[in-house]
Every structure is written in structure tokens, then in C-alpha cells.
Design an enzyme around this catalytic site. Structure first.
Site, PDB file in Angstrom:
ATOM      1  N   LYS A  84      92.253 -22.173  34.520  1.00  0.00           N
ATOM      2  CA  LYS A  84      91.032 -22.123  33.714  1.00  0.00           C
ATOM      3  C   LYS A  84      90.439 -23.530  33.634  1.00  0.00           C
ATOM      4  CE  LYS A  84      89.870 -19.412  29.672  1.00  0.00           C
ATOM      5  NZ  LYS A  84      90.390 -19.023  28.365  1.00  0.00           N
ATOM      6  N   LEU A  85      89.149 -23.616  33.956  1.00  0.00           N
ATOM      7  CA  LEU A  85      88.481 -24.914  34.066  1.00  0.00           C
ATOM      8  C   LEU A  85      87.243 -24.961  33.181  1.00  0.00           C
ATOM      9  CD1 LEU A  85      88.547 -25.038  37.969  1.00  0.00           C
ATOM     10  CD2 LEU A  85      89.926 -26.477  36.442  1.00  0.00           C
TER      11      LEU A  85
END
Ligand code: E4P
Length: 218
Positions: A84-85
Site C-alpha cells: 500500500k502506497l
């Protein structure tokens, strides 16, 4: 539409792992912070419980730091971990770099169609528009989902939309009706999805009537 559970609570995930309609997990730093274990410990536990996509979020702000964290998290279970960015230029650079390494990503904290367009152009595997936080602040989350679905359709982007920051059953219904690929839903809302007062009263009546019939057949 697929349903993921949005939590880092292992008890909730263990219970949901037996529900046929839950196929993945999303976590974030705030959810992890509630649990009193390290992110690595929590993700390792989740990986034993769920055989589906598990989003684990990086916390560094620079590309190099994000990439180091991404590789550490991904190594926990390459078949399931999704990195997750953040929705930042650096985050999108990392999304593109991980795409070239075949590592799946989930770009989070999406609040506009322009952000969605950039994430999809950067080859994000998943994109998380936050419905509840938009509505809490007076924007229209349904309109955002509708626009992102249109962008996907217009250009054939393979990025999967995860409706996130879900607060209610209606959020899930609207996300599904508008064509979101996935909704990630808190435990409490997942439980509410299946219940309806008319189902409860209907079952109570059937139980009473079945009892009457059972007496006749004895
Ligand atoms: C998504 O992946 C996030 O974990 C989540 O949906 C955040 O939602 P919140 O607004 O309830 O914190």
C-alpha cells in the site's frame, strides 16, 4: 464485487476467514497501531489466516525508504502481499517501479478523479478511493466512484478499484451498483450487510410454525 475486511484485528480476521464472501484484507498504520503488535507480526499472522490479497502499507516518504519497506513486507508472503502506497508523486514512482518487479500495489488515500487517473497511469494494481472521509467532509463519494469507473472504462485501465473508508451498508451497496471492483469493509459493517429486520422476524415465524408441524408428525 469482491469484499475485503478493513482491519488489523486478528480476532476479526480469524472469524472473517470462515466467511465465503470475504476474500482479502486491508490494513493501514492507524489500524495496526490499535493492536499492540508490530506491523511485521500482524501481517505475518494475517498471512496465515487469509489466502487472498493482504494490503500492508509503507510509512517512509521517500522512494528509497518506501522501496526498502515494500521489499521487506512483500517477502512475508509474496503470493498474497500487496504494497500500500501513498497518493504522492514519490508513492506513484514506487508504484511504477514495483509494477516492473511484478509486485502488486494499492495506492491509498484517493479523493479525486485526477488522483485516480495518475495512479492508474502509474500502473497501480489497486486504487483506494476513501468514501466515508469524503462524505464526512461534504463531498460526494458516489460521484467519485462513478467518475473512476468511467475513467477505467474509457481507457481500459486494469487497476482494480477498492471502495475504502466504508461507514455503512449503503456505502457498500452504492459502490457495488456503480461498478467498484472491491469494497474493503470494517468488521461491524460486514456483520450488518447480512442482517435485515424482516429476515429476523421471518425466521422467528418459520421457527414457531415448524414447531407446530413437528408436534403433528410425532
Ligand atoms: C483503506 O484501505 C483504509 O484502511 C480505510 O478504509 C480507512 O478508512 P477510515 O476512514 O475508516 O480510516
Amino acid at each position: 464485487m469482491k469484499l475485503f475486511i478493513d482491519t488489523a484485528n486478528l480476532k476479526e480476521i480469524e472469524e472473517a476467514s470462515h466467511w465465503p464472501f470475504v476474500s482479502g484484507v486491508t490494513t493501514n498504520p492507524s489500524l495496526i497501531a490499535k493492536e499492540g503488535l508490530s506491523q511485521k507480526e500482524i501481517i505475518e499472522h494475517i498471512a496465515k489466516l487469509i489466502d487472498g490479497p493482504i494490503s500492508a502499507e509503507v510509512t517512509a516518504e521517500d522512494c528509497e525508504g518506501m522501496l526498502t519497506q515494500a521489499h521487506e513486507l512483500y517477502a512475508i508472503k509474496p503470493s498474497n502481499i500487496v504494497i500500500k502506497l501513498p497518493m504522492t508523486v514519490e508513492g506513484l514512482k514506487v508504484a511504477n517501479a514495483l509494477y516492473k518487479e511484478n509486485i502488486p500495489t494499492n495506492v491509498t488515500l484517493c479523493f479525486s478523479s485526477s488522483q485516480a487517473l495518475l495512479a492508474m497511469e502509474s500502473h497501480a494494481t489497486y486504487l483506494s478511493p476513501f468514501l466515508g472521509r469524503l462524505d464526512d467532509n461534504g463531498w460526494d463519494s458516489a460521484k467519485l466512484i462513478e467518475e473512476i469507473v468511467t475513467l477505467k472504462r474509457n481507457f481500459g485501465y486494469p487497476t482494480k478499484i477498492i471502495a475504502a473508508s466504508i461507514r455503512s451498508v449503503r456505502h457498500v451497496e452504492v459502490a457495488a451498483l456503480l461498478g467498484s471492483d472491491i469494497a474493503t469493509v470494517p468488521y461491524k459493517v460486514l456483520k450488518k450487510l447480512i442482517s435485515h429486520p424482516l429476515t429476523d422476524s421471518g425466521l422467528a415465524t418459520f421457527a414457531v410454525d415448524a414447531e407446530k408441524t413437528a408436534k403433528l408428525t410425532k
